[in-house]
Each structure stands twice: as structure tokens, then as C-alpha cells.
Write a protein that holds these residues in place. Structure first.
Motif, PDB file in Angstrom:
ATOM      1  N   VAL A 323      49.858  51.693  35.062  1.00 53.53           N
ATOM      2  CA  VAL A 323      50.169  51.007  36.053  1.00 53.53           C
ATOM      3  C   VAL A 323      48.473  49.798  36.456  1.00 53.53           C
ATOM      4  CG1 VAL A 323      50.055  50.524  39.099  1.00 53.53           C
ATOM      5  CG2 VAL A 323      51.271  52.454  37.246  1.00 53.53           C
ATOM      6  N   GLU A 324      48.884  48.543  36.688  1.00 49.74           N
ATOM      7  CA  GLU A 324      48.135  47.986  36.425  1.00 49.74           C
ATOM      8  C   GLU A 324      48.048  46.763  38.338  1.00 49.74           C
ATOM      9  OE1 GLU A 324      47.571  44.546  33.749  1.00 49.74           O
ATOM     10  OE2 GLU A 324      46.494  43.668  35.294  1.00 49.74           O
ATOM     11  N   LEU A 325      46.848  47.911  39.081  1.00 48.60           N
ATOM     12  CA  LEU A 325      46.826  46.724  40.235  1.00 48.60           C
ATOM     13  C   LEU A 325      46.443  45.617  40.550  1.00 48.60           C
ATOM     14  CD1 LEU A 325      47.754  49.124  42.091  1.00 48.60           C
ATOM     15  CD2 LEU A 325      46.086  50.101  39.882  1.00 48.60           C
ATOM     16  N   TRP A 326      45.071  45.059  39.718  1.00 47.90           N
ATOM     17  CA  TRP A 326      44.563  44.115  39.374  1.00 47.90           C
ATOM     18  C   TRP A 326      44.372  43.763  37.772  1.00 47.90           C
ATOM     19  CZ3 TRP A 326      42.772  45.776  44.059  1.00 47.90           C
ATOM     20  CH2 TRP A 326      41.729  46.286  43.832  1.00 47.90           C
ATOM     21  N   GLY A 327      44.068  42.745  38.170  1.00 48.88           N
ATOM     22  CA  GLY A 327      43.394  42.601  36.706  1.00 48.88           C
ATOM     23  C   GLY A 327      44.037  41.332  35.441  1.00 48.88           C
ATOM     24  N   LYS A 328      43.669  41.313  34.123  1.00 50.20           N
ATOM     25  CA  LYS A 328      44.084  40.983  32.764  1.00 50.20           C
ATOM     26  C   LYS A 328      46.210  39.899  32.833  1.00 50.20           C
ATOM     27  CE  LYS A 328      42.003  41.680  28.463  1.00 50.20           C
ATOM     28  NZ  LYS A 328      41.205  40.849  29.278  1.00 50.20           N
ATOM     29  N   HIS A 329      46.327  40.649  34.671  1.00 47.80           N
ATOM     30  CA  HIS A 329      48.248  40.251  34.019  1.00 47.80           C
ATOM     31  C   HIS A 329      48.399  40.157  35.232  1.00 47.80           C
ATOM     32  CE1 HIS A 329      47.285  42.836  30.322  1.00 47.80           C
ATOM     33  NE2 HIS A 329      48.170  41.498  29.413  1.00 47.80           N
ATOM     34  N   LEU A 330      47.370  40.684  35.931  1.00 51.52           N
ATOM     35  CA  LEU A 330      47.930  40.079  37.706  1.00 51.52           C
ATOM     36  C   LEU A 330      46.635  40.054  38.576  1.00 51.52           C
ATOM     37  CD1 LEU A 330      50.011  40.957  39.956  1.00 51.52           C
ATOM     38  CD2 LEU A 330      49.515  42.873  39.774  1.00 51.52           C
ATOM     39  N   ALA A 331      47.207  38.865  38.832  1.00 55.43           N
ATOM     40  CA  ALA A 331      45.516  37.860  39.697  1.00 55.43           C
ATOM     41  C   ALA A 331      45.676  38.432  40.790  1.00 55.43           C
ATOM     42  CB  ALA A 331      45.998  36.742  39.871  1.00 55.43           C
ATOM     43  N   ILE A 332      44.299  38.541  40.615  1.00 53.82           N
ATOM     44  CA  ILE A 332      43.777  39.723  42.339  1.00 53.82           C
ATOM     45  C   ILE A 332      43.820  38.664  43.224  1.00 53.82           C
ATOM     46  CG2 ILE A 332      41.385  39.037  41.838  1.00 53.82           C
ATOM     47  CD1 ILE A 332      40.257  41.220  43.148  1.00 53.82           C
ATOM     48  N   GLU A 333      43.434  37.488  43.232  1.00 54.77           N
ATOM     49  CA  GLU A 333      43.791  36.381  44.376  1.00 54.77           C
ATOM     50  C   GLU A 333      45.435  36.400  45.001  1.00 54.77           C
ATOM     51  OE1 GLU A 333      42.835  35.963  41.096  1.00 54.77           O
ATOM     52  OE2 GLU A 333      41.481  34.397  41.734  1.00 54.77           O
ATOM     53  N   GLU A 334      46.234  36.972  44.213  1.00 53.26           N
ATOM     54  CA  GLU A 334      47.998  37.545  44.636  1.00 53.26           C
ATOM     55  C   GLU A 334      48.025  38.016  45.493  1.00 53.26           C
ATOM     56  OE1 GLU A 334      52.078  37.073  42.872  1.00 53.26           O
ATOM     57  OE2 GLU A 334      50.459  36.712  41.381  1.00 53.26           O
ATOM     58  N   VAL A 335      46.959  39.741  45.112  1.00 51.02           N
ATOM     59  CA  VAL A 335      46.701  41.018  46.148  1.00 51.02           C
ATOM     60  C   VAL A 335      46.355  40.536  46.784  1.00 51.02           C
ATOM     61  CG1 VAL A 335      46.597  43.119  45.932  1.00 51.02           C
ATOM     62  CG2 VAL A 335      47.430  42.347  43.524  1.00 51.02           C
ATOM     63  N   ALA A 336      45.256  40.255  47.062  1.00 49.42           N
ATOM     64  CA  ALA A 336      44.701  39.633  48.421  1.00 49.42           C
ATOM     65  C   ALA A 336      45.501  38.776  49.593  1.00 49.42           C
ATOM     66  CB  ALA A 336      43.150  38.686  48.090  1.00 49.42           C
ATOM     67  N   GLU A 337      45.981  37.753  48.818  1.00 49.75           N
ATOM     68  CA  GLU A 337      47.101  37.235  49.806  1.00 49.75           C
ATOM     69  C   GLU A 337      47.399  38.328  50.585  1.00 49.75           C
ATOM     70  OE1 GLU A 337      48.762  33.846  48.195  1.00 49.75           O
ATOM     71  OE2 GLU A 337      46.800  32.390  48.160  1.00 49.75           O
ATOM     72  N   GLN A 338      48.365  39.253  49.976  1.00 48.26           N
ATOM     73  CA  GLN A 338      49.476  40.004  50.322  1.00 48.26           C
ATOM     74  C   GLN A 338      48.440  41.205  51.283  1.00 48.26           C
ATOM     75  OE1 GLN A 338      52.701  40.162  50.014  1.00 48.26           O
ATOM     76  NE2 GLN A 338      52.956  38.537  49.194  1.00 48.26           N
ATOM     77  N   ALA A 339      47.689  41.170  51.259  1.00 52.08           N
ATOM     78  CA  ALA A 339      46.801  42.148  51.726  1.00 52.08           C
ATOM     79  C   ALA A 339      45.535  41.552  52.761  1.00 52.08           C
ATOM     80  CB  ALA A 339      45.516  43.086  50.607  1.00 52.08           C
ATOM     81  N   GLU A 340      45.498  39.823  53.421  1.00 47.61           N
ATOM     82  CA  GLU A 340      45.331  39.153  54.044  1.00 47.61           C
ATOM     83  C   GLU A 340      43.504  39.341  54.203  1.00 47.61           C
ATOM     84  OE1 GLU A 340      47.323  39.678  58.043  1.00 47.61           O
ATOM     85  OE2 GLU A 340      49.708  39.066  56.759  1.00 47.61           O
ATOM     86  N   THR A 341      43.393  39.336  52.984  1.00 45.73           N
ATOM     87  CA  THR A 341      41.818  39.376  52.693  1.00 45.73           C
ATOM     88  C   THR A 341      41.332  38.582  51.630  1.00 45.73           C
ATOM     89  OG1 THR A 341      40.184  40.161  52.209  1.00 45.73           O
ATOM     90  CG2 THR A 341      41.888  40.807  51.566  1.00 45.73           C
ATOM     91  N   ILE A 342      40.305  38.254  51.000  1.00 44.20           N
ATOM     92  CA  ILE A 342      40.367  37.392  50.322  1.00 44.20           C
ATOM     93  C   ILE A 342      40.111  38.454  48.547  1.00 44.20           C
ATOM     94  CG2 ILE A 342      39.540  35.730  50.849  1.00 44.20           C
ATOM     95  CD1 ILE A 342      35.635  36.816  51.620  1.00 44.20           C
ATOM     96  N   ALA A 343      39.670  38.022  47.861  1.00 41.32           N
ATOM     97  CA  ALA A 343      39.669  38.811  46.667  1.00 41.32           C
ATOM     98  C   ALA A 343      38.288  39.123  46.621  1.00 41.32           C
ATOM     99  CB  ALA A 343      39.035  38.493  45.031  1.00 41.32           C
ATOM    100  N   TYR A 344      36.467  38.998  47.468  1.00 43.08           N
ATOM    101  CA  TYR A 344      35.732  38.970  47.307  1.00 43.08           C
ATOM    102  C   TYR A 344      35.796  40.497  47.342  1.00 43.08           C
ATOM    103  CZ  TYR A 344      33.996  34.483  47.454  1.00 43.08           C
ATOM    104  OH  TYR A 344      33.721  33.456  46.511  1.00 43.08           O
ATOM    105  N   GLU A 345      35.874  40.463  48.789  1.00 46.31           N
ATOM    106  CA  GLU A 345      36.973  41.854  49.009  1.00 46.31           C
ATOM    107  C   GLU A 345      37.147  43.030  48.510  1.00 46.31           C
ATOM    108  OE1 GLU A 345      38.903  42.508  53.002  1.00 46.31           O
ATOM    109  OE2 GLU A 345      37.197  43.200  53.906  1.00 46.31           O
ATOM    110  N   LEU A 346      38.061  42.787  47.796  1.00 48.11           N
ATOM    111  CA  LEU A 346      38.864  43.972  47.063  1.00 48.11           C
ATOM    112  C   LEU A 346      37.384  44.175  46.265  1.00 48.11           C
ATOM    113  CD1 LEU A 346      42.630  42.716  46.755  1.00 48.11           C
ATOM    114  CD2 LEU A 346      41.796  44.206  48.931  1.00 48.11           C
ATOM    115  N   LEU A 347      37.194  43.707  45.493  1.00 51.80           N
ATOM    116  CA  LEU A 347      36.148  43.599  44.344  1.00 51.80           C
ATOM    117  C   LEU A 347      34.857  44.462  44.731  1.00 51.80           C
ATOM    118  CD1 LEU A 347      35.569  40.586  42.575  1.00 51.80           C
ATOM    119  CD2 LEU A 347      37.001  42.401  42.074  1.00 51.80           C
ATOM    120  N   CYS A 348      33.916  44.589  46.149  1.00 49.84           N
ATOM    121  CA  CYS A 348      33.398  44.918  46.658  1.00 49.84           C
ATOM    122  C   CYS A 348      34.148  46.638  46.926  1.00 49.84           C
ATOM    123  CB  CYS A 348      32.627  44.250  47.789  1.00 49.84           C
ATOM    124  SG  CYS A 348      31.785  42.825  46.798  1.00 49.84           S
TER     125      CYS A 348
END
Ligand SMILES: *Cc1c(COP(=O)(O)O)cnc(C)c1O
Length: 361
Positions: A323-348
Motif C-alpha cells: 500500500v502506498e500512501l504517497w510518493g512515487k505514484h501518488l502525489a503528496i500534494e493531493e493527499v494534503a488537499e484532502q486533509a486540508e493541509t499542505i505537503a510540508y506539514e505531512l512530511l514534517c
């Protein structure tokens, strides 16, 4: 068996993104931002791998860990020192500092001449962010006082920070650039203004030093405007695996608070990752997740150790599947939008429980 949540760190993607910075700003030196453990990627891993001209961190401890691990590249404390008590260590470790306020300048003026080396200073002007920095009107006075400071290196670098570089149609950036130029018109010093957004979208402010952070890690700060990768490659792939597959009936609900109720008979996949690993608890139902490379939707609340996805009634996915949550095949930016935050926060937010695998390709 790989049930454990893992963050793969792709060093080839890091190289690719660094090259892109050099291509976009061919005449600038690169201060690579390694704060917050290199946005969750491992500051030492990144520092050892990149050949940047300098590294930027937010806290003296972050700089110390790099020095202790044998990194002797220039390191800049982006918020400077918080207390004069830090100055002896700063000299001893040969760190550089941003000076943004009167108290810092006074602390430097009060230092005795006994230091063996001089301190390299990056003088920060507030051009509109209204967070750190001296007023533009104070610039000439501050600059001169720094030059007059015997403990300060004569080559002062002048910097500021943009508040809206990730918004292409926001005039604030043009205004900030103009104010920066007006303030340091004359003067034979190096300048720095551009973070990732400005490296990508505002070439007129690359100057002698660019300061990429998030784009090195493969995140496009302009994603919400453009929905593309800007040619960047994700450095982190966050993955885990299915630990259960459960058939449910129409009308059954899933997870804490029973917030999701199935409209049809289906199969629920349980993935070994949760907010205890840094997966965002506020990710909405419908957030994409890749199971064996296929997009499925998050359903129900994110728990501490698990999330649940709707595999669909005909899925053949089974326990142990990737299961991939984000990365090579799924943009973290897309996940961030769904969580109403920014990719910076998800990474940190990636926690210590997540296994880090550094891969050279
Ligand atoms: C974090 C930081 C950057 C990098 O910002 P990104 O948007 O991640 O590129 C640049 N300059 C300063 C002063 C910073 O603190």
C-alpha cells in the motif's frame, strides 16, 4: 513481511530535484534547507548526499547534530540566535547567523574582540511578511553597524522572505521584490530572496543565493494552482501493507464514530498506518490510497495505527499486499488537499515509529 509503515527515501530523486534548482537558477549559489529533519527525510542523509553551497536550519541543535556527524559545509541558523548565551557555541562550531533584530545586533556589538574567527551574518529585512526582519528604513544603519562590528565578517549577505511566492497572480510578490530592490539599491553585497515557490515562478529574484526547501524533496508549492509536479520527483514514498481484509454488508459502518456507512456490500482493507505514524487524522473519506498500484478510497476515521479503505466488492487484494500512501505514484500534494493541509506539514509529521529506508535509486 512488511507490515510496518516505511518511508523510502529516493536519493536519485533528490539529485534530480537539486539539478532542477541549478537549471532554474544557474547563476545562484544554493542554500538547501534542512530544518525539521530535512522536512522529515533525515537531515544527515540529505546533508551527506547533496553538494549544496550551504545548509539552512532553524535551531542550533539541528546545526549541532550535523556538525557532530561530520558535516563541515557552511550552516546558517535561519532565525539567528535566540539568546547571547548561544554565541560561544556558534563561534566554536563555525555557524552563520541571520540577524533580524536590534537585540541580536546589540549582542554582537557587546562581544569582545577575543574571538579567533569572525561571524558570517545574513541581514534580514522585513519586506512584508511581518514576522522576522528589520524595517527597510533601518537597513542602512544596521548594515553599517554590522560592518563596524569587529566580530562580524565584512561580507554581509542581505536577505528577505516572500509571503506569497506560491501564488502566481498575487501582486504581493512583485511589491516585496520592489521594496527589497529599493532598500538595498546600492551596496556591493550578495542578496537572497527566493524560496522554492520563487525559484520556480519568480526568476527575477534569484540573485546570488536561492533557498530551496520543499522542492528539493519533490513537492511543488504551486501545485494547488497548477496540479502538476513542475518536473520534480518525490523523494519520499510512504508505504505499508494490508493487515486485514474484511467483507462488510450495505448498511455496516466502519471505524471510530461510525462516520462511514457502506452503501453496498464491499470489502474493507485495513492498512497498518495511522496518525501515530504521521498519516493525517483529518484526511477525508475519499482520500486516494494505492493498493497494489490501484487507487482506492479512504473510508472511516483515521485511527492511531490503522486506516480503512474501500477495496470494492470484487477486489482480490489480500493480507500483506503493498500500500502506498504517497510518493512515487501518488502525489503528496493531493493527499494534503484532502486533509486540508499542505505537503510540508505531512512530511514534517512523520513520526519516529516509521522505518526509514534510504535507497540509491
Ligand atoms: C524554510 C525556508 C525556506 C524554504 O522554503 P520552501 O518553501 O520550503 O522552499 C527559505 N527561506 C527561509 C528563510 C526558510 O525559513
Amino acid at each position: 513481511m512488511q507490515a510496518i509503515a516505511t518511508a523510502d527515501i529516493h536519493l536519485d530523486a533528490l539529485d534530480h530535484n537539486f539539478k532542477l534548482v541549478k537549471q532554474l537558477a544557474p547563476d545562484s549559489k544554493v542554500l538547501a534547507l534542512l530544518k525539521a529533519n530535512a522536512y522529515g527525510h533525515g537531515a544527515l542523509t540529505v546533508a551527506k548526499h547533496l553538494a549544496a553551497d550551504a545548509y539552512g536550519v532553524a535551531r542550533i541543535d539541528e546545526a549541532m547534530s550535523l556538525r557532530e556527524a561530520g558535516i563541515f559545509t557552511d550552516i546558517v541558523l535561519m532565525e539567528g540566535f535566540f539568546s547571547a548565551l548561544e554565541l560561544p557555541l556558534i563561534f566554536e562550531q563555525n555557524l552563520q547567523v541571520v540577524v533580524h533584530s536590534e537585540f541580536q545586533l546589540q549582542a554582537l556589538e557587546a562581544l569582545s574582540l577575543k574571538q579567533k574567527s569572525t561571524l558570517k551574518v545574513w541581514l534580514k529585512i522585513d519586506t512584508g511578511m511581518h514576522r522576522l526582519g528589520i524595517e527597510p528604513e533601518q537597513f542602512n544603519e544596521f548594515y553599517q553597524r554590522l560592518v563596524d562590528c569587529p566580530v562580524v565578517d565584512d561580507e554581509i549577505i542581505v536577505i528577505s522572505h516572500l509571503s506569497c511566492s506560491d501564488e502566481l497572480d498575487n501582486d504581493e510578490t512583485t511589491r516585496q521584490i520592489q521594496l527589497f530592490e529599493d532598500t538595498c539599491q546600492q551596496g556591493e553585497f550578495e542578496r537572497s530572496l527566493a524560496n522554492s515557490g520563487a525559484i520556480l515562478a519568480w526568476p527575477q529574484c534569484h540573485y546570488q543565493w536561492v533557498r530551496p526547501g520543499v522542492m528539493l524533496y519533490g513537492v511543488n508549492p504551486l501545485y494547488s494552482a497548477r496540479k502538476d509536479s513542475a518536473g520534480l520527483q518525490p523523494v519520499m514514498t510512504l508505504h505499508s501493507s494490508l493487515i486485514a481484509v474484511k467483507p462488510i454488508r450495505a448498511g455496516d459502518s466502519v471505524g471510530y464514530g461510525a462516520t462511514y456507512t457502506a452503501e453496498r456490500d464491499t470489502r474493507i482493507g485495513v492498512v497498518a498506518i495511522g496518525y501515530g505514524d504521521g498519516y493525517p487524522r483529518h484526511a477525508k473519506a475519499g482520500t486516494p490510497v494505492l493498493v497494489n498500484g490501484q487507487r482506492v478510497s479512504l473510508v472511516g476515521r483515521v485511527s492511531m495505527d490503522m486506516i480503512t479503505v474501500d477495496l470494492g466488492p470484487d477486489s482480490s487484494a489480500k493480507v500483506g499486499d503493498y500500500v502506498e500512501l504517497w510518493g512515487k505514484h501518488l502525489a503528496i500534494e493531493e493527499v494534503a488537499e484532502q486533509a486540508e493541509t499542505i505537503a510540508y506539514e505531512l512530511l514534517c509529521n512523520i513520526t519516529a515509529r516509521v522505518k526509514i529506508d534510504v535507497l540509491s535509486n
